[in-house]
Design an enzyme around this catalytic site. Structure first.
Site, PDB file in Angstrom:
ATOM      1  CB  SER A   1      35.866  34.855  38.128  1.00 21.29           C
ATOM      2  OG  SER A   1      37.126  35.043  38.043  1.00 21.29           O
TER       3      SER A   1
ATOM      4  NE  ARG B   1      30.124  35.871  36.690  1.00 21.48           N
ATOM      5  CZ  ARG B   1      31.814  36.258  36.263  1.00 21.48           C
ATOM      6  NH1 ARG B   1      32.516  35.946  36.989  1.00 21.48           N
ATOM      7  NH2 ARG B   1      31.556  34.968  35.145  1.00 21.48           N
TER       8      ARG B   1
ATOM      9  NE  ARG C   1      37.923  35.323  41.170  1.00 25.18           N
ATOM     10  CZ  ARG C   1      37.331  36.209  42.048  1.00 25.18           C
ATOM     11  NH1 ARG C   1      37.123  35.422  43.251  1.00 25.18           N
ATOM     12  NH2 ARG C   1      36.516  36.738  41.263  1.00 25.18           N
TER      13      ARG C   1
ATOM     14  CG  ASP D   1      38.481  38.596  33.549  1.00 20.34           C
ATOM     15  OD1 ASP D   1      38.841  38.810  34.402  1.00 20.34           O
ATOM     16  OD2 ASP D   1      36.701  38.556  32.732  1.00 20.34           O
TER      17      ASP D   1
ATOM     18  CG  ASP E   1      41.447  45.111  34.041  1.00 18.56           C
ATOM     19  OD1 ASP E   1      41.637  44.350  34.643  1.00 18.56           O
ATOM     20  OD2 ASP E   1      40.283  44.942  32.800  1.00 18.56           O
ATOM     21  CG  HIS E   2      40.690  42.716  37.914  1.00 20.10           C
ATOM     22  ND1 HIS E   2      40.608  42.800  36.057  1.00 20.10           N
ATOM     23  CD2 HIS E   2      40.327  41.733  37.779  1.00 20.10           C
ATOM     24  CE1 HIS E   2      39.364  41.619  35.973  1.00 20.10           C
ATOM     25  NE2 HIS E   2      39.416  41.257  36.866  1.00 20.10           N
TER      26      HIS E   2
END
Length: 786
Positions: free
Chosen positions: A671, A476, A673, A194, A129-130
């Site tokens: 995030s 965000r 990440r 995520d 999806d990213h």
């Protein structure tokens, strides 16, 4: 399977006496073995284990339990012996499943490959999806993404097939919407790579965002470790009505708690107002709990969840949850660490921003505030969708607003984009006419993906550096997040408010009180939107976009080219020599907010998420250097020349010089990440010293062998200058509770010693599959990766 529960329901109806009625149904439903999802028919929900663990812990603690505690403690690896103290002890947990989006799955799967294990130990999925950039519209953008990202998609597809991981192809939808539709259920514990994984709390699950290394622990069958969360209770009373929406609940909470007020806590919603919110509305609230730093958020199991489970083809799960409901709601008399009360009947529509998701304004006030602050009031683009607000109900409420404007001959004055949350949502809103209404009002339907929410937006209507305003239904709005333009003032609100403001074209419009002028010159007022929370017909599943992993993937080949610019197999980091860290240079002393977007930017950099060396070229390029007030400009202490942060770090690494970063408050918010931790480790970093850390980022730093330290006194941040050298003393003899010291060597030769408050106690990973109790204990230090 289901017939046992059907029979149980009939027996319940026939028998008298509550205790006996419950007993018969429970026994029969336990025999039923209900699958966790349609895609894993042989993986079953284990409420019996949840019940057993909860009862063990309740007896030990001898007090009522919150819902959060029931689900978390119900997944303890050793409920009889685990030390439990909110906010202090570290819990060893056994989550039910793992989910990864494609940008983070690359590094997670590369780490799992390094483990040498043949297959994942728990049900796991990858969601593409990213990597789909919003440009021309859904179909064209999807085709382009498949072409550009073919190498990455092939890697994830084949790695999933080899190691037993389900693969959701590009175009399937946003990870969190797919989880809600297929994988979340009351009482589940799910971890996802995520930060908005808490979305699943809308279905009564404890769903937590983590870094890839944490996911690998769970996929490898290792107990996952989490600091025992505190529990913040949000009591909801009254009922939502008019223009107020579930999004306004979390926007209000964000304004109260700020971006760090939920750190170390689970937000647990309760009270009579809960039942007035749809299941997807509860998911919206939980999703954006990530913006207040919360570990996760959760709602108690209720009829709205049952209705959603039934509509998404999981009535058997709902029937089973009914039988175990006492374990899926909080105990009467349970105690929260903090309580906030919100009367939904009094809640007004909110819009938060710009530049931070906790700057809350009532919609009625934002226009005046914008004029006072000098923010642009004309709205260039309105964007609805994202993992936070892309449900059927969200699309229906937006379409209800758009339909009124069309009836008076109006279209959007601002550009307007729509992102469906999943292929199922896209197909259903097409069938039911919502998509066409949104097109007719001027909207562009984008691909079923994250798109502009995460910076995947090829924006053409402005030049970089041009001051402008956008409004979104995203989560965000950090500087530059959506379009890489630091002058874009992004505001976050509900989809229906975005739609109304896009029609009006200005922040000064309040749909509750203000009038629009129709094509006939007559004034009219928009009515508050009303729409079905779920489709009257069944959901249209749309195209089949799921790839089942084969029963035996041992023969599957996973190809990673040594010349690839997008994928890179991992090499072990150098190990710690067991000595103190002496004479480290300061790469950068960061001024103010430093999110993971600042540390490891997304947008165009997403294409390098599987190549550690390439993506390290974005290290801290968004952080502001306190020495000169600039981004991506730091002094090289060896040459005295100013240059980009990544280049300076690489130079230090080449010269064999260790370095540190000095940060401000809530360093690493945003995030999940883990690249924000991998990159400084890869380029030679050793220590990050801050006033405070965001939860996920601190964990990620430990997992990758970086030392996350916090100042004993936050004011000590002011005593360190970018030209100083630092030594961390006491590592060789470190023990929990024993302070470390930081020796600062000023250029004038004067040394100053400051204690470091804490290297937070608890378990930390060393990066090689080992774990030590108490970060950097003597017993474990030889296994640390320094």
């Amino acid at each position: 399977m289901a017939p046992y529960c059907v029979l149980a329901a009939r027996l319940r109806h026939a028998l008298n006496g509550g205790i006996r009625r419950y007993h018969v149904a429970s026994v029969l439903c336990q025999r039923a073995k209900v699958a966790m999802s349609h895609f894993e028919p042989n993986e079953y929900i284990n409420y019996e284990k949840l019940e057993k663990n909860i009862n063990i812990v309740r007896k030990r603690l001898d007090r009522p339990l919150t819902l959060s505690e029931k689900i978390v403690y119900g997944h303890l690896d050793d409920p009889a012996k685990q030390e439990i103290e909110r906010g202090k002890t570290y819990l060893r947990l056994r989550p039910d499943r793992v989910a990864m989006q494609d940008a983070t799955a690359q590094m997670a799967m590369l780490q799992f490959i390094s483990s040498g294990l043949p297959k994942v130990a728990v049900p796991s999925t990858i969601h593409c999806d990213h990597l789909i950039e919003a440009q021309s519209g859904g179909e064209k953008d999807l085709r382009r993404a498949k072409d550009i990202n073919q190498e990455v998609y092939n890697f994830l597809s084949t790695a999933g097939a080899k190691y037993g991981v389900g693969f959701w192809k590009p175009g399937s939808g946003i990870i969190h919407q797919i989880i809600l539709e297929n994988y979340s259920y009351p009482g589940v514990m799910l971890i996802g790579t995520d930060s908005h994984t808490p979305n699943g709390g809308g279905l009564g699950g404890i769903c937590i965002g983590v870094g890839g290394a944490d996911a690998v622990d769970v996929m490898a069958g290792i107990p996952w470790e989490l600091k025992c969360p505190k529990v913040i209770g949000v009591k909801l009373t009254g009922k939502l009505s008019g223009w107020s929406s579930p999004k306004d609940v979390i926007l209000k909470v964000a304004g109260i708690l700020t971006v760090k007020g939920g750190t170390g806590a689970i937000i647990e919603y309760h009270g009579p107002g809960v039942d007035s919110i749809s299941c997807t509305g509860m998911a919206t609230i939980c999703n954006m709990g990530a913006e207040i730093g919360a570990t996760t958020s959760v709602f108690p199991y209720n009829a709205r969840m049952k209705k959603y489970l039934g509509k998404t083809g999981r009535a058997d799960i709902a029937a089973l949850a009914d039988e175990f409901q006492q374990y899926l709601v909080p105990d009467a008399g349970c105690q929260y660490d903090q309580v906030i009360e919100i009367n939904l009947s009094e809640l007004k529509p909110h819009i938060n921003g710009p530049f931070t998701p906790d700057l809350a304004h009532p919609v009625s006030d934002v226009g005046a505030v914008a004029e006072k602050e000098g923010w642009p009031v004309d709205i260039r683009v309105g964007l609805i969708g994202s993992c936070t607000n892309s449900s059927y109900e969200d699309m229906g409420r937006s379409a209800a607003v758009a339909k009124q404007a069309l009836a008076h001959g109006l279209k959007c004055k601002s550009k307007f984009t729509i992102t469906p949350g999943s292929e199922q949502i896209r197909a259903t809103i097409e069938r039911d006419g919502y998509a066409q209404i949104l097109r007719d009002v001027g909207g562009l339907i984008l691909a079923n993906a994250c798109g502009p929410c995460i910076g995947q937006w090829d924006r053409k209507d402005i030049k970089k550096g041009e001051k402008n305003t956008i409004v979104t239904s995203y989560n965000r709005n950090f500087t530059g997040r959506n379009d890489a333009n630091p002058e874009t003032h992004a505001f976050v609100t509900s989809p229906e408010i975005v739609t109304a403001l896009s029609i009006a074209g200005t922040l000064k419009f309040n749909p509750e009180t203000d009038f629009l002028t129709g094509a006939d010159g007559k004034k009219f007022k928009l009515e508050a939107p009303d729409a079905d929370e779920l489709p009257k017909l069944d959901f249209d599943p749309g195209q089949d976009t799921y790839q089942y992993p084969p029963k035996d993937g041992s023969g599957q080949h996973v190809d990673v080219s040594p010349t690839s610019q997008r994928l890179q197999l991992l090499e072990p980091f150098d190990k710690w020599d067991g000595k103190d860290l002496e004479d480290m240079l300061i790469l950068i002393k960061v001024k103010g907010k430093c999110t993971t977007d600042h540390i490891s930017a997304a947008g165009p950099w997403l294409k390098f998420r599987g190549h550690l060396d390439n993506i390290s070229n974005n290290l801290l390029i968004g952080a502001i250097n306190i020495e000169n007030g600039k981004a991506n400009s730091v002094r090289n202490a060896l040459t005295q020349e100013f240059g980009p942060v990544p280049d300076t770090a690489r130079y230090y690494k080449k010269m064999g010089v260790k370095w540190a970063v000095i940060g401000d408050e809530n360093y690493g918010e945003g995030s999940s990440r883990e690249h924000a931790a991998l990159e400084p480790r890869h380029l030679g970093g050793r220590v990050i010293i801050t006033k405070s850390f965001a939860r996920i980022h601190e964990t990620n730093l430990k997992k990758q062998g970086l030392l996350p330290l916090t100042f004993a006194d936050p004011a000590d941040y002011n005593k360190i200058h970018p030209v100083d050298k630092l030594s961390i003393v006491g590592l060789a003899d470190f023990a929990p509770g024993k302070p470390l010291k930081c020796i600062i060597k000023h250029p004038n030769g004067r040394d100053v010693q400051h204690p470091i408050a804490k290297l937070n106690e608890g378990s930390s990973a060393c990066g090689q599959g080992h774990k030590v109790t108490g970060a950097f204990t003597r017993a474990g230090r030889e296994k640390q990766p320094f």
